[in-house]
Design a protein around this motif. Structure first.
Motif, PDB file in Angstrom:
ATOM      1  N   CYS A   1       0.118  -2.594  -9.347  1.00 55.01           N
ATOM      2  CA  CYS A   1       0.851  -3.716  -8.753  1.00 55.01           C
ATOM      3  C   CYS A   1       2.096  -3.162  -8.073  1.00 55.01           C
ATOM      4  O   CYS A   1       2.869  -2.425  -8.693  1.00 55.01           O
ATOM      5  CB  CYS A   1       1.237  -4.750  -9.816  1.00 55.01           C
ATOM      6  N   ALA A   2       2.270  -3.485  -6.807  1.00 59.22           N
ATOM      7  CA  ALA A   2       3.495  -3.159  -6.077  1.00 59.22           C
ATOM      8  C   ALA A   2       3.881  -4.404  -5.309  1.00 59.22           C
ATOM      9  O   ALA A   2       3.607  -4.544  -4.124  1.00 59.22           O
ATOM     10  CB  ALA A   2       3.272  -1.974  -5.143  1.00 59.22           C
ATOM     11  N   ASP A   3       4.487  -5.336  -6.031  1.00 56.08           N
ATOM     12  CA  ASP A   3       4.815  -6.663  -5.495  1.00 56.08           C
ATOM     13  C   ASP A   3       6.325  -6.791  -5.428  1.00 56.08           C
ATOM     14  O   ASP A   3       6.979  -7.172  -6.396  1.00 56.08           O
ATOM     15  CB  ASP A   3       4.204  -7.735  -6.406  1.00 56.08           C
ATOM     16  N   GLY A   4       6.905  -6.456  -4.273  1.00 53.43           N
ATOM     17  CA  GLY A   4       8.366  -6.449  -4.170  1.00 53.43           C
ATOM     18  C   GLY A   4       8.935  -5.335  -5.029  1.00 53.43           C
ATOM     19  O   GLY A   4       8.492  -4.191  -4.966  1.00 53.43           O
ATOM     20  N   PHE A   5       9.926  -5.682  -5.843  1.00 49.25           N
ATOM     21  CA  PHE A   5      10.519  -4.682  -6.735  1.00 49.25           C
ATOM     22  C   PHE A   5       9.738  -4.549  -8.040  1.00 49.25           C
ATOM     23  O   PHE A   5      10.074  -3.710  -8.876  1.00 49.25           O
ATOM     24  CB  PHE A   5      11.977  -5.030  -7.034  1.00 49.25           C
ATOM     25  N   ARG A   6       8.706  -5.367  -8.238  1.00 49.74           N
ATOM     26  CA  ARG A   6       7.917  -5.316  -9.475  1.00 49.74           C
ATOM     27  C   ARG A   6       6.745  -4.353  -9.299  1.00 49.74           C
ATOM     28  O   ARG A   6       5.974  -4.471  -8.344  1.00 49.74           O
ATOM     29  CB  ARG A   6       7.414  -6.703  -9.842  1.00 49.74           C
ATOM     30  N   ARG A   7       6.623  -3.406 -10.254  1.00 52.05           N
ATOM     31  CA  ARG A   7       5.554  -2.416 -10.193  1.00 52.05           C
ATOM     32  C   ARG A   7       4.901  -2.273 -11.556  1.00 52.05           C
ATOM     33  O   ARG A   7       5.587  -2.289 -12.574  1.00 52.05           O
ATOM     34  CB  ARG A   7       6.102  -1.063  -9.731  1.00 52.05           C
ATOM     35  N   ALA A   8       3.609  -2.123 -11.549  1.00 54.72           N
ATOM     36  CA  ALA A   8       2.876  -1.982 -12.808  1.00 54.72           C
ATOM     37  C   ALA A   8       1.633  -1.137 -12.556  1.00 54.72           C
ATOM     38  O   ALA A   8       1.131  -1.044 -11.432  1.00 54.72           O
ATOM     39  CB  ALA A   8       2.488  -3.355 -13.359  1.00 54.72           C
ATOM     40  N   LEU A   9       1.149  -0.514 -13.623  1.00 56.14           N
ATOM     41  CA  LEU A   9      -0.051   0.323 -13.579  1.00 56.14           C
ATOM     42  C   LEU A   9      -1.056  -0.219 -14.590  1.00 56.14           C
ATOM     43  O   LEU A   9      -0.700  -0.511 -15.735  1.00 56.14           O
ATOM     44  CB  LEU A   9       0.302   1.773 -13.901  1.00 56.14           C
ATOM     45  N   VAL A  10      -2.290  -0.371 -14.160  1.00 57.74           N
ATOM     46  CA  VAL A  10      -3.337  -0.970 -14.994  1.00 57.74           C
ATOM     47  C   VAL A  10      -4.336   0.120 -15.373  1.00 57.74           C
ATOM     48  O   VAL A  10      -5.010   0.689 -14.512  1.00 57.74           O
ATOM     49  CB  VAL A  10      -4.052  -2.121 -14.251  1.00 57.74           C
ATOM     50  N   TYR A  11      -4.425   0.419 -16.673  1.00 54.18           N
ATOM     51  CA  TYR A  11      -5.312   1.471 -17.179  1.00 54.18           C
ATOM     52  C   TYR A  11      -6.444   0.863 -18.001  1.00 54.18           C
ATOM     53  O   TYR A  11      -6.360  -0.280 -18.470  1.00 54.18           O
ATOM     54  CB  TYR A  11      -4.552   2.431 -18.103  1.00 54.18           C
ATOM     55  N   GLU A  12      -7.478   1.675 -18.199  1.00 50.49           N
ATOM     56  CA  GLU A  12      -8.485   1.289 -19.183  1.00 50.49           C
ATOM     57  C   GLU A  12      -7.826   1.227 -20.568  1.00 50.49           C
ATOM     58  O   GLU A  12      -6.907   1.983 -20.865  1.00 50.49           O
ATOM     59  CB  GLU A  12      -9.624   2.302 -19.195  1.00 50.49           C
ATOM     60  N   PHE A  13      -8.287   0.310 -21.378  1.00 53.15           N
ATOM     61  CA  PHE A  13      -7.710   0.135 -22.715  1.00 53.15           C
ATOM     62  C   PHE A  13      -8.441   1.031 -23.708  1.00 53.15           C
ATOM     63  O   PHE A  13      -9.673   1.052 -23.775  1.00 53.15           O
ATOM     64  CB  PHE A  13      -7.831  -1.328 -23.149  1.00 53.15           C
ATOM     65  N   LEU A  14      -7.647   1.816 -24.465  1.00 52.77           N
ATOM     66  CA  LEU A  14      -8.203   2.708 -25.487  1.00 52.77           C
ATOM     67  C   LEU A  14      -7.765   2.190 -26.864  1.00 52.77           C
ATOM     68  O   LEU A  14      -6.571   2.210 -27.189  1.00 52.77           O
ATOM     69  CB  LEU A  14      -7.729   4.131 -25.253  1.00 52.77           C
TER      70      LEU A  14
END
Length: 477
Positions: A228-241
């Motif tokens: 996610c790169a939505d304005g100043f908001r950023r996030a990374l989505v990984y597989e769940f372990l």
């Protein structure tokens, strides 16, 4: 003028008229059409003017003499009646500007004004600089994502991230660069979402993560599902372990027993293969720079996956030396050359050192509690374990199955090979894999903890590090 209308029947009112029009007065019983103009209209009625006014020689000429305010107004002041005067219509002049402290305030303003202007200029510049850096960071990320489109992890809006995490309801962990939440995609696939802390760095960690982990697919490297790169908001989505990190299991004797030495050996081999892939299997060599137990995640079958590429650097496979402006990594796992070039140049061998420290941690932690009566603050665990192995002494490690002692010994010796102080003396990850998979236990490496004359290097500064520095390096984050 209409001669049929008496002169006194209408008069122009001078104070209300202008060169463009006249305002005239007429009697209430006069007809408008009798006036000498046809473009007039009635404005208002005046009921209270005595008839005698209209019969006076100078009709509608009004004036007054009290109170007299023209003198005050001539000097730019205002006029008012005196409240305590016994004289009727006695007036006084006053100014609308405050008196008394005004000169002092003016002086203060003259002194503080320039200072305030300077402070405002500094604040404005800082805000401008901060905004400029933020815009440059955002533009840098957006340009990177444009170039990255062909690789195609999914791009999410921040609203999607909130929906996937059920408004961030389940927190999995937190670190210096962000907080990790559990989420679920529409197809019931679980994911781990790291919401980055935007107060940290300039977007480099985000680009490192997406630019490295997004390009590679390996069974022992965590998979990037999206970002996610939505304005100043950023996030990374990984597989769940589901089994969390390796650190949860090796931080206690009970956790190591739960996995067992065969499984720990399997984890070590797979990790070595994952790091070897980063060093040799990609188009560009990827140096992780943060190999540690917290960054090794376990799937539902306890297979390890390397995660957290925020500190990674990319270089060509022909490039043997990496330039760095500052040390990066976690204290306790960082190779010595990252701290000081006296030990050599920074290269992929720096990851080998971190892996060696991880192997020793898997065996028994980075510190040893049973120090044979010595002050444990003076015992560096890798040095302690080398001395035990070199002298053929037993190490108090819980062994449950036949053959486990061979695994433990192999992990320790390979770990000691990996943490040789000088990078040139460390094996490559390819050689590390061969040693771990071999049926034979590798030979002991040279002792990195003594100088050439056999004295304890921890007590000397002979081109290496002091005891206090060893203690700092041996402390995990």
């Amino acid at each position: 003028m209409n001669p049929n209308i008496p002169d006194y029947s209408y008069y122009a009112v001078p104070c209300l008229s202008s060169p463009d029009y006249d305002i005239i007065k007429v009697r209430s019983y006069d007809y408008l059409y009798e006036l000498p103009t046809y473009s007039c209209s009635k404005m208002f009625d005046i009921q209270s003017i005595p008839y005698a006014v209209f019969e006076s020689p100078d009709p509608l000429f009004l004036n007054w003499s009290r109170p007299v305010c023209r003198d005050c107004e001539a000097t730019g002041k205002h006029c008012r009646l005196k409240n305590d005067s016994w004289i009727l219509y006695d007036t006084e002049c006053y100014s609308s500007k405050p008196e008394g402290p005004v000169p002092k305030l003016r002086v203060a303003g003259e002194v503080l004004g320039p200072l305030l202007a300077v402070l405002l200029a500094i604040a404005s510049y800082r805000i401008y600089s901060s905004t400029k850096l933020k815009k440059e960071s955002d533009m840098k990320i957006e340009q990177f994502l444009v170039d990255y489109k062909g690789l195609k992890p999914t791009r999410y809006l921040y609203a999607d991230i909130k929906n996937i995490t059920d408004n961030f309801s389940e927190k999995l962990g937190e670190g210096g660069y962000g907080t990790v939440y559990k989420g679920k995609l529409s197809n019931d696939v679980f994911v781990a979402i790291k919401v980055l802390n935007n107060s940290k760095g300039n977007g480099e960690e985000f680009i490192n993560e997406v630019g490295t982990i997004g390009k590679i697919h390996h069974v022992n490297v965590v998979r990037l599902v999206g970002y996610c790169a939505d304005g100043f908001r950023r996030a990374l989505v990984y597989e769940f372990l589901p089994n969390d990190s390796l650190q949860k299991f090796i931080s206690s004797e009970k956790g190591r027993c739960l996995l067992g030495w065969e499984r720990l050996h399997h984890i070590a081999v797979d990790l070595a293969k994952g790091i070897e892939y980063l060093h040799q299997g990609c188009e560009q060599r990827i140096l992780h720079f943060d190999i540690k137990s917290n960054n090794v995640l376990l799937d539902d079958n306890y297979n390890p996956k390397i995660s957290d590429f925020g500190l990674a650097k990319l270089c060509s496979k022909e490039q043997s030396i990496v330039s760095m402006t500052a040390a990066r990594g976690t204290i306790g796992y960082i190779a010595l050359e990252v701290f000081s070039r006296n030990f050599g140049n920074v290269s992929y061998k720096s990851d080998v050192y971190s892996f060696g420290m991880l192997l020793l941690e898997m065996v028994g932690g980075l510190k040893k509690n049973d120090t044979g009566g010595q002050d444990k603050s003076q015992v560096y665990f890798p040095e302690w374990i080398y001395n035990k192995l070199d002298q053929g002494e037993e190490i108090a490690i819980q062994i449950e199955k036949e053959g486990d002692d061979k695994i433990v010994r192999k992990l320790m010796i390979v770990g000691l090979w990996c943490i040789q102080w000088y990078p040139v003396e460390r094996p490559s990850m390819k050689v590390v894999i061969q040693m771990l998979e071999s049926e034979e236990i590798p030979s002991m490496p040279s002792n990195p903890f003594t100088s050439t004359n056999g004295t304890n290097t921890a007590a000397t500064t002979r081109g290496r590090i002091t005891r206090s520095e060893l203690e700092v390096i041996s402390e995990s984050e």
